[in-house]
Write a protein that holds these residues in place. Structure first.
Motif, PDB file in Angstrom:
ATOM      1  N   GLY A  37       0.682  -1.123   0.066  1.00 17.89           N
ATOM      2  CA  GLY A  37       0.020   0.222   0.182  1.00 17.89           C
ATOM      3  C   GLY A  37       0.704   1.318   0.030  1.00 17.89           C
ATOM      4  N   VAL A  38       0.335   2.004  -0.905  1.00 12.20           N
ATOM      5  CA  VAL A  38       1.178   3.424  -1.077  1.00 12.20           C
ATOM      6  C   VAL A  38       0.363   4.547  -0.937  1.00 12.20           C
ATOM      7  CG1 VAL A  38       3.219   2.250  -2.226  1.00 12.20           C
ATOM      8  CG2 VAL A  38       1.348   3.353  -3.646  1.00 12.20           C
ATOM      9  N   PRO A  39       0.750   5.864  -0.360  1.00 20.33           N
ATOM     10  CA  PRO A  39      -0.332   7.071  -0.484  1.00 20.33           C
ATOM     11  C   PRO A  39      -0.650   7.380  -1.861  1.00 20.33           C
ATOM     12  CG  PRO A  39       1.634   7.303   1.125  1.00 20.33           C
ATOM     13  CD  PRO A  39       1.920   6.133   0.257  1.00 20.33           C
ATOM     14  N   GLY A  40       0.381   7.383  -2.968  1.00 23.09           N
ATOM     15  CA  GLY A  40      -0.264   7.936  -4.324  1.00 23.09           C
ATOM     16  C   GLY A  40       0.578   7.641  -5.272  1.00 23.09           C
ATOM     17  N   ALA A  41       0.299   7.195  -6.394  1.00 24.65           N
ATOM     18  CA  ALA A  41       0.990   6.967  -7.809  1.00 24.65           C
ATOM     19  C   ALA A  41       1.692   8.467  -8.136  1.00 24.65           C
ATOM     20  CB  ALA A  41      -0.058   6.376  -8.669  1.00 24.65           C
ATOM     21  N   PHE A  42       2.787   7.905  -8.901  1.00 31.22           N
ATOM     22  CA  PHE A  42       3.702   9.000  -8.997  1.00 31.22           C
ATOM     23  C   PHE A  42       4.109  10.013  -7.924  1.00 31.22           C
ATOM     24  CE2 PHE A  42       1.129   8.156 -12.985  1.00 31.22           C
ATOM     25  CZ  PHE A  42       2.177   7.979 -13.876  1.00 31.22           C
TER      26      PHE A  42
END
Length: 158
Positions: A37-42
């Motif tokens: 899980g990551v906060p946001g793409a790019f």
């Protein structure tokens, strides 16, 4: 932010999107899997973290991992573009859009990132599953970093 999912708990059967914003289904979890899980793409840190999972895909397979899912609170257009940007030649790592943060909230791994990213986002985490059961949960203490959730660190814990 609710209480984080615990080891031994069942991954919630919340619909997410992968290939199209019109097609939603729960993650299909058989065997051992990673959910990253990551906060946001790019975003800078996420964009630096995920190539390690792409590069080490075969090493994860050798450790018995069936699938690697990268989830972000973004729409399917963004996660598809991010995958294409990070792996122009393709990758078996699956990029999953949790566009309304419903999956992340069901895991209890959401955070308020309104000041930075405009709304609720995912904490930075890695879940190792055995089927649909959580066998390991690793949550990054500071979402601006990826120390315990780097691909190299996760590999050492499998």
């Amino acid at each position: 932010m609710s209480s984080a999912i615990a080891v031994g708990a069942t991954i919630p059967s919340v619909k997410v999107k992968e290939n199209s914003p019109a097609e939603a289904a729960p993650l299909s979890l058989t065997g051992k899997n990673l959910i990253v899980g990551v906060p946001g793409a790019f975003t800078g840190v996420c964009h630096a973290q995920i190539p390690g999972f792409i590069k080490n895909y075969d090493n994860f397979k050798a450790k018995g991992i069936n699938e690697i899912f990268v989830t972000a609170v973004n729409d399917a257009f963004v996660t598809k573009a991010w995958k294409a940007d990070l792996a122009p030649g393709g990758t078996p790592v699956r990029f999953i859009a949790d566009d309304k943060a419903e999956f992340t909230k069901a895991l209890g791994l959401d955070m308020d990132a309104t000041n930075v990213l405009g709304g609720p986002r995912s904490q930075r985490f890695v879940i190792v599953t055995d089927g649909d059961k959580v066998s390991k949960l690793i949550v990054e203490p500071d979402f601006h970093e990826y120390t315990v959730t780097s691909a190299d660190q996760v590999l050492t814990q499998l």
